[in-house]
Design a protein around this motif. Structure first.
Motif, PDB file in Angstrom:
ATOM      1  N   LYS A   1       0.635  -9.270 -15.774  1.00  0.00           N
ATOM      2  CA  LYS A   1       0.766  -7.848 -15.451  1.00  0.00           C
ATOM      3  C   LYS A   1       2.028  -7.268 -16.087  1.00  0.00           C
ATOM      4  CE  LYS A   1      -0.217  -4.004 -13.288  1.00  0.00           C
ATOM      5  NZ  LYS A   1      -1.162  -3.087 -13.891  1.00  0.00           N
TER       6      LYS A   1
ATOM      7  N   ASN B   1       1.521  -6.957 -19.782  1.00  0.00           N
ATOM      8  CA  ASN B   1       0.648  -5.810 -20.037  1.00  0.00           C
ATOM      9  C   ASN B   1       1.455  -4.518 -19.998  1.00  0.00           C
ATOM     10  OD1 ASN B   1      -1.539  -4.089 -20.346  1.00  0.00           O
ATOM     11  ND2 ASN B   1      -2.137  -4.242 -18.219  1.00  0.00           N
ATOM     12  N   GLU B   2       2.376  -4.422 -19.056  1.00  0.00           N
ATOM     13  CA  GLU B   2       3.236  -3.239 -18.973  1.00  0.00           C
ATOM     14  C   GLU B   2       4.085  -3.098 -20.232  1.00  0.00           C
ATOM     15  OE1 GLU B   2       3.159  -0.907 -16.616  1.00  0.00           O
ATOM     16  OE2 GLU B   2       1.670  -1.994 -15.448  1.00  0.00           O
TER      17      GLU B   2
ATOM     18  N   THR C   1       1.840  -1.961 -23.170  1.00  0.00           N
ATOM     19  CA  THR C   1       1.402  -0.567 -23.135  1.00  0.00           C
ATOM     20  C   THR C   1       2.588   0.390 -23.173  1.00  0.00           C
ATOM     21  OG1 THR C   1       1.317  -0.580 -20.711  1.00  0.00           O
ATOM     22  CG2 THR C   1      -0.738  -1.071 -21.891  1.00  0.00           C
TER      23      THR C   1
ATOM     24  N   ALA D   1       5.004   0.776 -21.215  1.00  0.00           N
ATOM     25  CA  ALA D   1       5.479   1.338 -19.956  1.00  0.00           C
ATOM     26  C   ALA D   1       6.943   0.975 -19.730  1.00  0.00           C
ATOM     27  CB  ALA D   1       4.629   0.843 -18.792  1.00  0.00           C
TER      28      ALA D   1
ATOM     29  N   LEU E   1       9.474  -7.071 -12.688  1.00  0.00           N
ATOM     30  CA  LEU E   1       9.472  -5.846 -13.496  1.00  0.00           C
ATOM     31  C   LEU E   1      10.902  -5.357 -13.709  1.00  0.00           C
ATOM     32  CD1 LEU E   1       7.685  -3.757 -14.921  1.00  0.00           C
ATOM     33  CD2 LEU E   1       7.613  -2.504 -12.768  1.00  0.00           C
TER      34      LEU E   1
ATOM     35  N   GLU F   1      12.739  -5.005 -17.339  1.00  0.00           N
ATOM     36  CA  GLU F   1      13.318  -3.728 -17.728  1.00  0.00           C
ATOM     37  C   GLU F   1      14.789  -3.914 -18.110  1.00  0.00           C
ATOM     38  OE1 GLU F   1      12.375  -1.311 -14.310  1.00  0.00           O
ATOM     39  OE2 GLU F   1      10.622  -0.461 -15.332  1.00  0.00           O
TER      40      GLU F   1
END
Length: 180
Positions: free
Chosen positions: A105, A108-109, A112, A114, A170, A174
């Motif tokens: 996940k 994938n972020e 894309t 994000a 996440l 980041e």
């Protein structure tokens, strides 16, 4: 991550029933009780098809991929028949599925856009390795902190744990992207 939580819950339920009622009864819930003596990887591939069938959304594909990658690791480790699995084998399978679901996940972020990723290949590889180690370590730490085993986890604990770990992972990615 509803699909990953559902898959984790299914694996935890399987483990709980395996420990408490035996292999055939654990598989009965998925109409797979006839596979109790089959090779573990065959049973887990069939379970993958039941919990996350091919097709569907990206989130469903991430959960399916996490299951199949974990099955491949199980096969490579030479785990025998399903009915010979130990509680530790089931725990390792659960850890692999949860860890890979969260990693998938997050990646994938990144894919894309994000979240930002390091600008060079070395930075991306370091970030991916750190993500893997972080996520798997957190899953393992959760079990140690609870002082319990997989068969004691309920759906609410799994949902909360997966969501919290996803958020922490996440945040880590980041931060790595900002530093890269």
């Amino acid at each position: 991550m509803p699909n990953s939580r559902a898959v984790a819950g299914g694996v935890a339920g399987l483990a709980r029933n395996f420990v408490n009622q035996g292999p055939a009864e654990a598989l009965r819930r998925f109409n797979l009780e006839g596979m109790a003596g089959a090779p573990a990887e065959d049973v887990f591939v069939a379970l993958t098809d039941m919990l996350c069938p091919a097709g569907g959304t990206i989130d469903e594909a991430i959960a399916r991929d996490a299951m199949l990658e974990t099955v491949a690791d199980l096969a490579a480790a030479g785990v025998g028949n399903f009915d010979e699995l130990s509680a530790d084998d089931l725990r390792e399978f659960f850890i692999g599925v949860v860890s890979r679901s969260i990693e998938g996940k997050i990646l994938n972020e990144v894919g894309t856009n994000a979240i930002a990723a390091p600008s060079d290949i070395g930075g991306v590889e370091r970030a991916q390795a750190m993500l893997h180690d972080f996520v798997e370590g957190c899953v393992r730490d959760e079990f140690d902190a609870r002082g319990t085993d997989l068969s004691d986890l309920d759906a609410a604990a799994i949902e909360s744990f997966v969501d919290d770990l996803y958020g922490a992972a996440l945040d880590l990615v980041e931060a790595l992207g900002d530093d890269g």
